[in-house]
Design an enzyme around this catalytic site. Structure first.
Site, PDB file in Angstrom:
ATOM      1  N   ASP A 137      49.739  52.510  41.829  1.00 34.44           N
ATOM      2  CA  ASP A 137      49.883  51.972  43.187  1.00 34.44           C
ATOM      3  C   ASP A 137      50.096  53.109  44.186  1.00 34.44           C
ATOM      4  OD1 ASP A 137      50.066  50.082  45.131  1.00 34.44           O
ATOM      5  OD2 ASP A 137      52.016  49.296  44.527  1.00 34.44           O
ATOM      6  N   GLY A 138      49.660  52.888  45.418  1.00 33.40           N
ATOM      7  CA  GLY A 138      49.987  53.822  46.506  1.00 33.40           C
ATOM      8  C   GLY A 138      48.821  54.648  47.028  1.00 33.40           C
ATOM      9  N   ASN A 139      47.610  54.373  46.549  1.00 33.75           N
ATOM     10  CA  ASN A 139      46.451  55.131  47.045  1.00 33.75           C
ATOM     11  C   ASN A 139      46.272  54.941  48.552  1.00 33.75           C
ATOM     12  OD1 ASN A 139      45.953  55.739  44.402  1.00 33.75           O
ATOM     13  ND2 ASN A 139      44.220  54.333  44.157  1.00 33.75           N
TER      14      ASN A 139
ATOM     15  N   HIS B 187      41.730  56.272  47.099  1.00 37.27           N
ATOM     16  CA  HIS B 187      41.255  55.880  45.763  1.00 37.27           C
ATOM     17  C   HIS B 187      40.550  57.074  45.084  1.00 37.27           C
ATOM     18  CE1 HIS B 187      42.563  51.872  46.428  1.00 37.27           C
ATOM     19  NE2 HIS B 187      41.644  51.559  47.323  1.00 37.27           N
TER      20      HIS B 187
ATOM     21  N   THR C 269      42.352  40.929  38.897  1.00 39.81           N
ATOM     22  CA  THR C 269      41.629  39.700  39.260  1.00 39.81           C
ATOM     23  C   THR C 269      41.998  39.261  40.685  1.00 39.81           C
ATOM     24  OG1 THR C 269      43.382  38.555  38.019  1.00 39.81           O
ATOM     25  CG2 THR C 269      41.253  38.739  36.945  1.00 39.81           C
TER      26      THR C 269
ATOM     27  N   TRP D  84      40.023  41.065  44.299  1.00 46.41           N
ATOM     28  CA  TRP D  84      38.819  40.564  44.992  1.00 46.41           C
ATOM     29  C   TRP D  84      39.150  40.086  46.398  1.00 46.41           C
ATOM     30  CZ3 TRP D  84      34.566  42.055  42.764  1.00 46.41           C
ATOM     31  CH2 TRP D  84      34.514  42.180  41.381  1.00 46.41           C
TER      32      TRP D  84
ATOM     33  N   LEU E 163      42.363  59.872  21.769  1.00 47.98           N
ATOM     34  CA  LEU E 163      43.106  59.125  22.790  1.00 47.98           C
ATOM     35  C   LEU E 163      42.228  57.966  23.239  1.00 47.98           C
ATOM     36  CD1 LEU E 163      45.388  58.976  25.054  1.00 47.98           C
ATOM     37  CD2 LEU E 163      43.873  60.387  26.450  1.00 47.98           C
TER      38      LEU E 163
ATOM     39  N   ARG F 109      55.093  52.183  36.953  1.00 50.98           N
ATOM     40  CA  ARG F 109      54.497  51.747  38.223  1.00 50.98           C
ATOM     41  C   ARG F 109      54.876  52.752  39.297  1.00 50.98           C
ATOM     42  NH1 ARG F 109      53.220  46.040  40.810  1.00 50.98           N
ATOM     43  NH2 ARG F 109      52.314  46.821  42.742  1.00 50.98           N
TER      44      ARG F 109
END
Ligand code: FPP
Length: 240
Positions: A19-21, A36, A65, A68, A130, A188
């Site tokens: 989160d946070g872009n 992003h 989901t 969108w 990985l 997060r």
């Protein structure tokens, strides 16, 4: 890349809500899509750090989901970035022994993005160093309902009774994330302290780590800080 410090205990599977872009970009007077793009660079760094630490799996919440609901231009920018990310890095990802996995519904994902993901999944399917699990068009409630419906369809096809009790081992085989192990550490970024429909089944006994660091700023040292916190946790899985 510096050499990682040693840790008393390491998670096998980490999951990240990146989160946070948007805030990172806005703070610099840039477009959200620039945030992003920088977020994709942070994914690169995380893959290398995870490799050098010897983690088994990393699950990344790249598009939910619910995403969108965002403006169409931002949605396009994220899928274009994904395609660019895979096309420009697939050879090096493969050489490093990384396996790419996709978790989420295939519906609605643009065909070009699906083609890139499928290519990456096929090319890297035998890699074992990985697993990087891109959660794209992923929502946990959708995953659980889809799993249940698939399980029942399979039973119908095989002529197995539909009312036979479902055991968790059978159910888990139908989750998008199968055969990944449960999440040990959920991270997060960007200060929000919620789960946002991410891997609800898989985080049942995960340790949770929240940081104010915005995703594009989340580098190697930020990961080590999360792991320092993890190694101090006493995991009891409901026992004593
Ligand atoms: C959350 O930040 C981020 C997302 C919803 C998208 C995650 C996408 C990437 C990390 C880059 C995409 C690259 C690939 C390879 C898939 P936000 O936009 O909600 O940030 P904000 O809360 O500050 O607005």
């Amino acid at each position: 890349m510096s050499r990682p410090p040693s840790f008393k205990a390491l998670p096998k599977h980490i999951a990240v809500i990146m989160d946070g872009n948007g805030r990172w970009a806005t703070a610099r007077g840039l477009k959200r899509s620039d945030g992003h793009r920088e977020g994709a660079v942070a994914i690169d760094k995380l893959m290398d750090s995870a490799l050098s630490l010897g983690l088994q799996s990393v699950s990344l919440y790249a598009f939910s989901t619910e995403n969108w609901k965002r403006p169409i231009l931002e949605i396009r920018a994220i899928f274009d970035l994904l395609i660019e990310f895979i096309d420009s890095r697939l050879d090096s990802i493969h050489e490093k022994g990384i396996q790419i996995k996709h978790s989420g519904s295939r519906s609605k994902i643009p065909k070009s993005a699906l083609a890139s993901i499928d290519k990456a999944v096929a090319k890297t399917s035998k890699n074992r160093k990985l697993i990087v699990n891109f959660c794209l068009n992923y929502g946990s409630q959708d995953e659980i309902l889809t799993a249940m419906n698939r399980l029942l369809e399979d039973r119908k096809m095989r002529g197995k009774p539909l009312d036979e009790k479902i055991k968790s081992k059978e159910f888990e085989k139908y989750l998008y994330t199968y055969p990944l192990s449960p999440v040990d550490l959920l991270i997060r970024t960007a200060g929000e302290e919620r789960i946002s429909n991410f891997l609800l089944w898989q985080i049942a006994y995960a340790e949770v780590y929240f940081t104010d660091t915005l995703w594009p700023d989340f580098g190697e040292v930020a990961l080590w800080e999360a792991l320092r916190s993890y190694e101090k946790r006493i995991r009891k899985f409901g026992g004593l």
